[in-house]
Design an enzyme around this catalytic site. Sequence first.
Site, PDB file in Angstrom:
ATOM      1  CB  CYS A  45      18.358  36.516  16.706  1.00 19.89           C
ATOM      2  SG  CYS A  45      16.838  36.115  17.576  1.00 19.89           S
TER       3      CYS A  45
HETATM    4  C1  BEZ Z   1      18.085  32.893  20.018  1.00 17.43           C
HETATM    5  O1  BEZ Z   1      17.919  33.711  19.121  1.00 17.43           O
HETATM    6  O2  BEZ Z   1      19.074  32.188  20.062  1.00 17.43           O
HETATM    7  C2  BEZ Z   1      17.050  32.722  21.080  1.00 17.43           C
HETATM    8  C3  BEZ Z   1      16.276  33.790  21.475  1.00 17.43           C
HETATM    9  C4  BEZ Z   1      15.354  33.609  22.500  1.00 17.43           C
HETATM   10  C5  BEZ Z   1      15.194  32.348  23.070  1.00 17.43           C
HETATM   11  C6  BEZ Z   1      15.963  31.276  22.639  1.00 17.43           C
HETATM   12  C7  BEZ Z   1      16.898  31.457  21.628  1.00 17.43           C
END
Ligand code: BEZ
Length: 211
Positions: A45
């Site tokens: 994200c």
């Molecule tokens: C991420 O944004 O890195 C992420 C968020 C939830 C689960 C796996 C990755």
Amino acid sequence: MAIRLGDLAPDFSAETTEGTIQFHEWLGDNWGILFSHPKDFTPVCTTELGTVAKMQEEFAKRNTRVLAVSVDTVADHHEWIKDINETQETTMNYPVIADPDRRVANLYDMIHPNANDTLTVRSVFFIGPDKKVKATLTYPAATGRNFDELLRVLESLQLTANHQVATPANWKNGEDCIVVPSIPNEEIAEKFPKGHTIIKPYLRTTPQPDI
Ligand code: BEZ
């Protein structure tokens, strides 16, 4: 209930990092892209939000406002944005909805319980100036989106909203388009003065009409 193409994008009021917004009013006459993030302070994200900040001007040039949603508080978002700006070498320049009670996430069916029962998946809603949903994408948490592809989809949506063409596989802005099947061969020359090619009776191409 799932939101389908052509549906009115549900309106809502929400707290964001840039104050309270009423979604439809905030969109005004623009196109909109609403996209969700599973959670603050997560790695994928962080790269996604930074990427959109760097591309925000490209969306703005296409009369498109971008809006992120994440199921955390405005205070958390502001802390996270410091990390995004630092690590992605950018300055956040669009709002992030604080959705700790998952009101917006539920309204847009962004929580898919068989994937994760509390976090959102990576949803994208393209919304036209008529507030109707024009395209959607859904990715799982572990797969970051390709925002160049989002820009490409937006360009196709805007082109095909105004001209009687469709865009072929892997089309990029500036490349030839397909004449929609509802136009008979004998009307093509008048409607597409830049020229056309009839490859098959149902496969007719023309230079992109709006450039
Ligand atoms: C991420 O944004 O890195 C992420 C968020 C939830 C689960 C796996 C990755």
